[in-house]
Design a protein around this motif. Structure first.
Motif, short mmCIF file in Angstrom:
data_model
loop_
_atom_site.label_atom_id
_atom_site.label_comp_id
_atom_site.label_asym_id
_atom_site.label_seq_id
_atom_site.Cartn_x
_atom_site.Cartn_y
_atom_site.Cartn_z
N GLU A 44 0.82 -1.20 0.00
CA GLU A 44 0.00 0.00 0.00
C GLU A 44 0.86 1.26 0.00
OE1 GLU A 44 -2.48 -0.41 3.38
OE2 GLU A 44 -3.92 -1.74 2.41
N GLN A 45 1.95 1.21 0.82
CA GLN A 45 2.84 2.36 0.89
C GLN A 45 3.50 2.62 -0.45
OE1 GLN A 45 3.35 4.45 3.64
NE2 GLN A 45 4.26 5.66 1.98
N THR A 46 3.93 1.52 -1.10
CA THR A 46 4.56 1.66 -2.41
C THR A 46 3.62 2.26 -3.42
OG1 THR A 46 5.96 -0.26 -1.97
CG2 THR A 46 5.72 0.39 -4.26
N SER A 47 2.34 1.79 -3.38
CA SER A 47 1.34 2.32 -4.30
C SER A 47 1.13 3.81 -4.08
CB SER A 47 0.02 1.57 -4.10
OG SER A 47 -0.99 2.13 -4.89
N THR A 48 1.08 4.23 -2.78
CA THR A 48 0.89 5.64 -2.46
C THR A 48 2.05 6.47 -2.97
OG1 THR A 48 -0.34 5.08 -0.47
CG2 THR A 48 0.57 7.29 -0.59
N ASP A 49 3.28 5.97 -2.76
CA ASP A 49 4.47 6.69 -3.21
C ASP A 49 4.47 6.85 -4.73
OD1 ASP A 49 5.28 6.96 -0.66
OD2 ASP A 49 6.79 5.36 -0.72
N GLU A 50 4.11 5.76 -5.44
CA GLU A 50 4.13 5.81 -6.90
C GLU A 50 3.10 6.80 -7.42
OE1 GLU A 50 3.54 1.81 -8.08
OE2 GLU A 50 5.64 1.25 -7.89
N THR A 51 1.91 6.81 -6.78
CA THR A 51 0.87 7.74 -7.21
C THR A 51 1.31 9.17 -7.00
OG1 THR A 51 -0.85 6.15 -6.63
CG2 THR A 51 -1.53 8.45 -6.85
N SER A 52 1.91 9.43 -5.82
CA SER A 52 2.36 10.79 -5.53
C SER A 52 3.42 11.24 -6.52
CB SER A 52 2.90 10.86 -4.10
OG SER A 52 3.38 12.14 -3.82
N ALA A 53 4.37 10.35 -6.80
CA ALA A 53 5.44 10.69 -7.73
C ALA A 53 4.89 10.94 -9.12
CB ALA A 53 6.48 9.57 -7.75
N HIS A 54 3.89 10.13 -9.51
CA HIS A 54 3.31 10.30 -10.84
C HIS A 54 2.60 11.64 -10.94
CE1 HIS A 54 1.29 9.38 -14.60
NE2 HIS A 54 0.14 9.73 -14.04
N ASP A 55 1.82 11.96 -9.88
CA ASP A 55 1.11 13.23 -9.88
C ASP A 55 2.08 14.40 -9.97
OD1 ASP A 55 -1.49 12.20 -7.52
OD2 ASP A 55 -1.25 11.88 -9.68
N GLY A 56 3.20 14.31 -9.21
CA GLY A 56 4.18 15.39 -9.23
C GLY A 56 4.82 15.52 -10.59
N GLY A 57 4.99 14.38 -11.27
CA GLY A 57 5.68 14.39 -12.55
C GLY A 57 4.90 15.07 -13.66
N THR A 58 3.57 15.20 -13.49
CA THR A 58 2.75 15.78 -14.55
C THR A 58 2.65 17.30 -14.43
OG1 THR A 58 0.73 15.48 -13.25
CG2 THR A 58 1.37 13.68 -14.72
N ARG A 59 3.14 17.85 -13.35
CA ARG A 59 3.01 19.29 -13.13
C ARG A 59 4.32 20.01 -13.47
NH1 ARG A 59 0.40 19.76 -7.20
NH2 ARG A 59 2.30 18.61 -6.71
N ARG A 60 4.19 21.29 -13.69
CA ARG A 60 5.35 22.14 -13.93
C ARG A 60 6.12 22.28 -12.62
NH1 ARG A 60 7.39 26.70 -16.69
NH2 ARG A 60 7.56 28.62 -15.45
N ARG A 61 7.43 22.12 -12.70
CA ARG A 61 8.30 22.29 -11.53
C ARG A 61 9.35 23.33 -11.88
NH1 ARG A 61 10.87 16.97 -9.48
NH2 ARG A 61 8.74 16.67 -8.71
N VAL A 62 9.49 24.35 -11.03
CA VAL A 62 10.42 25.44 -11.33
C VAL A 62 11.32 25.72 -10.14
CG1 VAL A 62 8.84 26.53 -12.97
CG2 VAL A 62 8.79 27.22 -10.57
N LEU A 63 12.45 26.34 -10.46
CA LEU A 63 13.36 26.85 -9.44
C LEU A 63 13.37 28.37 -9.57
CD1 LEU A 63 16.31 27.96 -8.51
CD2 LEU A 63 15.48 25.98 -7.26
N LEU A 64 12.90 29.04 -8.54
CA LEU A 64 12.84 30.50 -8.52
C LEU A 64 14.04 31.04 -7.76
CD1 LEU A 64 11.28 33.22 -8.92
CD2 LEU A 64 10.09 32.70 -6.76
N LYS A 65 14.81 31.90 -8.41
CA LYS A 65 15.96 32.54 -7.75
C LYS A 65 15.57 33.95 -7.35
CE LYS A 65 19.90 34.10 -6.43
NZ LYS A 65 20.83 34.78 -7.31
N LEU A 66 15.65 34.21 -6.05
CA LEU A 66 15.35 35.54 -5.51
C LEU A 66 16.63 36.12 -4.93
CD1 LEU A 66 12.02 34.77 -3.59
CD2 LEU A 66 12.25 35.93 -5.80
N SER A 67 16.99 37.31 -5.35
CA SER A 67 18.20 37.94 -4.84
C SER A 67 17.96 38.51 -3.45
CB SER A 67 18.66 39.06 -5.78
OG SER A 67 17.73 40.13 -5.75
N GLY A 68 19.03 38.75 -2.73
CA GLY A 68 18.91 39.37 -1.42
C GLY A 68 18.31 40.76 -1.51
N GLU A 69 18.59 41.46 -2.62
CA GLU A 69 18.05 42.80 -2.80
C GLU A 69 16.52 42.79 -2.80
OE1 GLU A 69 22.21 42.91 -4.13
OE2 GLU A 69 20.55 41.53 -4.46
#
Length: 253
Positions: free
Chosen positions: A7-32
């Motif tokens: 069950e745990q494996t199934s939950t992990d796989e579902t979560s990973a799959h859901d995350g994989g379909t969305r846009r993932r970004v890295l936002l860089k914010l300066s100290g300024e």
């Protein structure tokens, strides 16, 4: 036991799959950005940024690298006679202060966050672990990376590129203050300067256009990681950039 594991494996796989379909970004914010042009943290500015980020949670997976220039700049301190390594570590601590400020305002906006630090400080932040960061992103948590690379002589631009690659971000978003993209020349000095809608890393490196430091640009180029340079000013600009709107200048291979 086997049933629980399955069950745990199934939950992990579902979560990973859901995350994989969305846009993932890295936002860089300066100290300024955090200082609002001044020394220290400007609460109103950080709150406004946090509220814009909050609007995208659930739609976009967002990791953030923050600078510390509103507190310390290692390179500048070293020019005044301070040991460069020690000065850089001071700068890293400044980034963690910014991380905690952003975390506080994000949580006030109802966003679950995690701060991960490249320098061990267990009472205020998790250790930086890429796979854990990815799991947080998949669970709709905003992950804020502090303390740079944990090593002197590395800029937070380079760290932004490195973290983006490790968490498998689709794009690096470089938030700038006082400019809304990349120009053919310095728009403050040259009135004929034109904003570029797109640019290649080779062009930026050849013309010495300082989108980010050259090490960071080379990392992005070598790993086919796109970047968007956009201005912080403007209503909803951070939200729109996170959602993938065509703001500023897009830099590609």
């Amino acid at each position: 036991m086997d049933k629980v594991t399955a069950e745990q494996t199934s939950t992990d796989e579902t979560s990973a799959h859901d995350g994989g379909t969305r846009r993932r970004v890295l936002l860089k914010l300066s100290g300024e950005v955090f200082g609002g042009g001044k020394l220290g943290v400007d609460p109103e500015t950080v709150q406004a940024v946090a509220e814009q980020i909050a609007q995208t949670v659930g739609t976009v997976e967002t990791a953030i690298v923050v600078g510390g220039g509103n507190f310390f700049r290692g390179a500048e301190l070293s020019q005044s006679g301070m040991d460069r390594s020690r000065a850089d570590y001071m700068g890293m601590l400044g980034t963690v202060m910014n991380c905690l400020a952003l975390q506080d305002f994000l949580e006030q906006a109802g966003v679950d966050t995690r701060v991960q630090s490249a320098i061990s400080m267990a009472q205020v932040a998790e250790a930086y672990i890429p796979r854990r960061a990815i799991r947080h992103l998949e669970k709709d948590r905003v992950v804020i990376f502090g303390a740079g690379a944990g090593l002197p002589y590395f800029s937070t631009d380079t760290v932004a590129a490195q973290r983006a690659l490790e968490v498998r971000a689709d794009e690096v978003l470089m938030a700038k203050s006082g400019v809304d993209g990349v120009y053919s020349a310095d728009p403050k000095k040259d009135p004929t300067a034109v904003k570029l809608e797109s640019l290649t890393y080779d062009e930026a490196l050849l013309k010495n256009i300082r989108v980010m430091d050259q090490t960071a640009m080379t990392m992005c180029k070598d790993n086919n990681l796109a970047m968007r340079v956009f201005g912080m000013e403007g209503d909803g600009n951070v939200t729109n950039a996170l959602l993938g709107e065509p703001l500023g200048t897009r830099v590609t291979v």
